[in-house]
Design a protein around this motif. Structure first.
Motif, PDB file in Angstrom:
ATOM      1  N   GLN A   5      10.969   5.461   9.004  1.00 60.59           N
ATOM      2  CA  GLN A   5      10.213   4.405   8.336  1.00 60.59           C
ATOM      3  C   GLN A   5       8.958   5.024   7.750  1.00 60.59           C
ATOM      4  O   GLN A   5       8.136   5.578   8.484  1.00 60.59           O
ATOM      5  CB  GLN A   5       9.832   3.309   9.335  1.00 60.59           C
ATOM      6  CG  GLN A   5       9.083   2.147   8.744  1.00 60.59           C
ATOM      7  CD  GLN A   5      10.008   1.219   7.990  1.00 60.59           C
ATOM      8  OE1 GLN A   5      11.133   0.991   8.403  1.00 60.59           O
ATOM      9  NE2 GLN A   5       9.555   0.703   6.881  1.00 60.59           N
ATOM     10  N   ALA A   6       8.831   4.945   6.436  1.00 54.93           N
ATOM     11  CA  ALA A   6       7.590   5.361   5.773  1.00 54.93           C
ATOM     12  C   ALA A   6       6.703   4.128   5.636  1.00 54.93           C
ATOM     13  O   ALA A   6       7.149   3.093   5.135  1.00 54.93           O
ATOM     14  CB  ALA A   6       7.888   5.964   4.414  1.00 54.93           C
ATOM     15  N   ILE A   7       5.482   4.235   6.105  1.00 60.74           N
ATOM     16  CA  ILE A   7       4.493   3.162   6.003  1.00 60.74           C
ATOM     17  C   ILE A   7       3.427   3.661   5.042  1.00 60.74           C
ATOM     18  O   ILE A   7       2.696   4.605   5.351  1.00 60.74           O
ATOM     19  CB  ILE A   7       3.910   2.815   7.377  1.00 60.74           C
ATOM     20  CG1 ILE A   7       5.049   2.447   8.334  1.00 60.74           C
ATOM     21  CG2 ILE A   7       2.880   1.694   7.260  1.00 60.74           C
ATOM     22  CD1 ILE A   7       4.729   2.678   9.775  1.00 60.74           C
ATOM     23  N   ILE A   8       3.381   3.038   3.884  1.00 56.22           N
ATOM     24  CA  ILE A   8       2.585   3.552   2.765  1.00 56.22           C
ATOM     25  C   ILE A   8       1.485   2.557   2.416  1.00 56.22           C
ATOM     26  O   ILE A   8       1.747   1.370   2.239  1.00 56.22           O
ATOM     27  CB  ILE A   8       3.498   3.768   1.536  1.00 56.22           C
ATOM     28  CG1 ILE A   8       4.618   4.753   1.883  1.00 56.22           C
ATOM     29  CG2 ILE A   8       2.699   4.208   0.328  1.00 56.22           C
ATOM     30  CD1 ILE A   8       5.795   4.702   0.943  1.00 56.22           C
ATOM     31  N   HIS A   9       0.278   3.049   2.294  1.00 61.14           N
ATOM     32  CA  HIS A   9      -0.842   2.258   1.790  1.00 61.14           C
ATOM     33  C   HIS A   9      -1.209   2.823   0.427  1.00 61.14           C
ATOM     34  O   HIS A   9      -1.212   4.042   0.235  1.00 61.14           O
ATOM     35  CB  HIS A   9      -2.032   2.329   2.748  1.00 61.14           C
ATOM     36  CG  HIS A   9      -1.697   1.795   4.098  1.00 61.14           C
ATOM     37  ND1 HIS A   9      -1.699   0.450   4.380  1.00 61.14           N
ATOM     38  CD2 HIS A   9      -1.312   2.420   5.231  1.00 61.14           C
ATOM     39  CE1 HIS A   9      -1.335   0.271   5.638  1.00 61.14           C
ATOM     40  NE2 HIS A   9      -1.094   1.460   6.176  1.00 61.14           N
ATOM     41  N   PHE A  10      -1.486   1.943  -0.524  1.00 58.40           N
ATOM     42  CA  PHE A  10      -1.768   2.412  -1.876  1.00 58.40           C
ATOM     43  C   PHE A  10      -2.972   1.705  -2.465  1.00 58.40           C
ATOM     44  O   PHE A  10      -3.337   0.611  -2.049  1.00 58.40           O
ATOM     45  CB  PHE A  10      -0.538   2.236  -2.782  1.00 58.40           C
ATOM     46  CG  PHE A  10      -0.037   0.816  -2.900  1.00 58.40           C
ATOM     47  CD1 PHE A  10      -0.493  -0.028  -3.906  1.00 58.40           C
ATOM     48  CD2 PHE A  10       0.907   0.329  -2.013  1.00 58.40           C
ATOM     49  CE1 PHE A  10      -0.024  -1.323  -4.026  1.00 58.40           C
ATOM     50  CE2 PHE A  10       1.391  -0.965  -2.124  1.00 58.40           C
ATOM     51  CZ  PHE A  10       0.921  -1.797  -3.126  1.00 58.40           C
ATOM     52  N   LYS A  11      -3.581   2.375  -3.416  1.00 54.28           N
ATOM     53  CA  LYS A  11      -4.704   1.825  -4.181  1.00 54.28           C
ATOM     54  C   LYS A  11      -4.297   1.819  -5.646  1.00 54.28           C
ATOM     55  O   LYS A  11      -3.744   2.789  -6.149  1.00 54.28           O
ATOM     56  CB  LYS A  11      -5.965   2.677  -4.009  1.00 54.28           C
ATOM     57  CG  LYS A  11      -6.473   2.745  -2.590  1.00 54.28           C
ATOM     58  CD  LYS A  11      -7.056   1.436  -2.174  1.00 54.28           C
ATOM     59  CE  LYS A  11      -7.613   1.561  -0.752  1.00 54.28           C
ATOM     60  NZ  LYS A  11      -7.927   0.292  -0.175  1.00 54.28           N
ATOM     61  N   MET A  12      -4.567   0.730  -6.323  1.00 52.95           N
ATOM     62  CA  MET A  12      -4.161   0.596  -7.718  1.00 52.95           C
ATOM     63  C   MET A  12      -5.341   0.832  -8.653  1.00 52.95           C
ATOM     64  O   MET A  12      -6.478   0.530  -8.311  1.00 52.95           O
ATOM     65  CB  MET A  12      -3.593  -0.807  -7.963  1.00 52.95           C
ATOM     66  CG  MET A  12      -2.318  -1.056  -7.213  1.00 52.95           C
ATOM     67  SD  MET A  12      -1.662  -2.734  -7.320  1.00 52.95           S
ATOM     68  CE  MET A  12      -2.122  -3.314  -8.886  1.00 52.95           C
ATOM     69  N   ASP A  13      -5.016   1.379  -9.828  1.00 52.58           N
ATOM     70  CA  ASP A  13      -5.982   1.453 -10.916  1.00 52.58           C
ATOM     71  C   ASP A  13      -5.253   1.057 -12.197  1.00 52.58           C
ATOM     72  O   ASP A  13      -4.125   0.563 -12.151  1.00 52.58           O
ATOM     73  CB  ASP A  13      -6.641   2.839 -11.006  1.00 52.58           C
ATOM     74  CG  ASP A  13      -5.667   3.951 -11.352  1.00 52.58           C
ATOM     75  OD1 ASP A  13      -4.529   3.672 -11.794  1.00 52.58           O
ATOM     76  OD2 ASP A  13      -6.052   5.124 -11.200  1.00 52.58           O
ATOM     77  N   ASP A  14      -5.876   1.270 -13.345  1.00 54.67           N
ATOM     78  CA  ASP A  14      -5.291   0.845 -14.616  1.00 54.67           C
ATOM     79  C   ASP A  14      -3.953   1.525 -14.907  1.00 54.67           C
ATOM     80  O   ASP A  14      -3.057   0.925 -15.490  1.00 54.67           O
ATOM     81  CB  ASP A  14      -6.260   1.119 -15.767  1.00 54.67           C
ATOM     82  CG  ASP A  14      -7.500   0.248 -15.682  1.00 54.67           C
ATOM     83  OD1 ASP A  14      -7.438  -0.817 -15.040  1.00 54.67           O
ATOM     84  OD2 ASP A  14      -8.527   0.647 -16.255  1.00 54.67           O
ATOM     85  N   THR A  45      -1.622  -6.771   1.024  1.00 54.66           N
ATOM     86  CA  THR A  45      -2.235  -5.715   1.820  1.00 54.66           C
ATOM     87  C   THR A  45      -2.104  -4.335   1.179  1.00 54.66           C
ATOM     88  O   THR A  45      -2.549  -3.351   1.759  1.00 54.66           O
ATOM     89  CB  THR A  45      -1.599  -5.652   3.222  1.00 54.66           C
ATOM     90  OG1 THR A  45      -0.199  -5.349   3.086  1.00 54.66           O
ATOM     91  CG2 THR A  45      -1.793  -6.959   3.971  1.00 54.66           C
ATOM     92  N   GLN A  46      -1.474  -4.283   0.014  1.00 57.04           N
ATOM     93  CA  GLN A  46      -1.204  -3.028  -0.686  1.00 57.04           C
ATOM     94  C   GLN A  46      -0.547  -2.023   0.268  1.00 57.04           C
ATOM     95  O   GLN A  46      -1.015  -0.905   0.467  1.00 57.04           O
ATOM     96  CB  GLN A  46      -2.461  -2.469  -1.342  1.00 57.04           C
ATOM     97  CG  GLN A  46      -2.959  -3.366  -2.458  1.00 57.04           C
ATOM     98  CD  GLN A  46      -4.094  -2.766  -3.253  1.00 57.04           C
ATOM     99  OE1 GLN A  46      -4.771  -1.843  -2.822  1.00 57.04           O
ATOM    100  NE2 GLN A  46      -4.297  -3.298  -4.440  1.00 57.04           N
ATOM    101  N   THR A  47       0.559  -2.501   0.860  1.00 54.44           N
ATOM    102  CA  THR A  47       1.346  -1.711   1.796  1.00 54.44           C
ATOM    103  C   THR A  47       2.799  -1.744   1.365  1.00 54.44           C
ATOM    104  O   THR A  47       3.290  -2.752   0.873  1.00 54.44           O
ATOM    105  CB  THR A  47       1.220  -2.267   3.227  1.00 54.44           C
ATOM    106  OG1 THR A  47      -0.163  -2.336   3.579  1.00 54.44           O
ATOM    107  CG2 THR A  47       1.954  -1.408   4.238  1.00 54.44           C
ATOM    108  N   CYS A  48       3.487  -0.624   1.583  1.00 47.63           N
ATOM    109  CA  CYS A  48       4.906  -0.501   1.269  1.00 47.63           C
ATOM    110  C   CYS A  48       5.613   0.060   2.495  1.00 47.63           C
ATOM    111  O   CYS A  48       5.078   0.935   3.179  1.00 47.63           O
ATOM    112  CB  CYS A  48       5.072   0.426   0.059  1.00 47.63           C
ATOM    113  SG  CYS A  48       6.773   0.769  -0.394  1.00 47.63           S
TER     114      CYS A  48
END
Length: 96
Positions: A5-14, A45-48
């Protein structure tokens, strides 16, 4: 083959959203090969969460680094001991 299981947190930009179509193409490719079992994203939560079938944690990581969205991610990979879902069960009997 083990499950991870990959637990990914991400931050978005343009630029993030411009890379999503290429990322989805890559994810679909891995799903079609049977490497990815499930893929879920929470924008709240910006989580995948990605469930993967590989021999090692390092092999799972090698697939993740190839996505166009990789530079937006911080993540961990955990080996799963139990993984159950409706997709792994026999269909319910339908009596006529």
């Amino acid at each position: 083959m083990k499950k991870f299981q990959a637990i990914i947190h991400f931050k978005m930009d343009d630029q993030f959203m411009t890379l999503v179509p290429a990322h989805r193409t890559y994810i679909n490719f891995l799903m079609n090969k049977g490497i990815i079992d499930s893929y879920a994203v929470s924008m709240e939560t910006q989580t995948c969460w990605i469930t993967m079938n590989t021999d090692t944690k390092e092999a799972a990581d090698q697939y993740l680094v190839k996505t166009p969205l990789y530079k937006y991610w911080t993540y961990s990979i955990e080996e799963l001991f139990v993984y159950d879902s409706q997709h792994y069960r026999l269909p319910a009997l339908q009596f006529n």
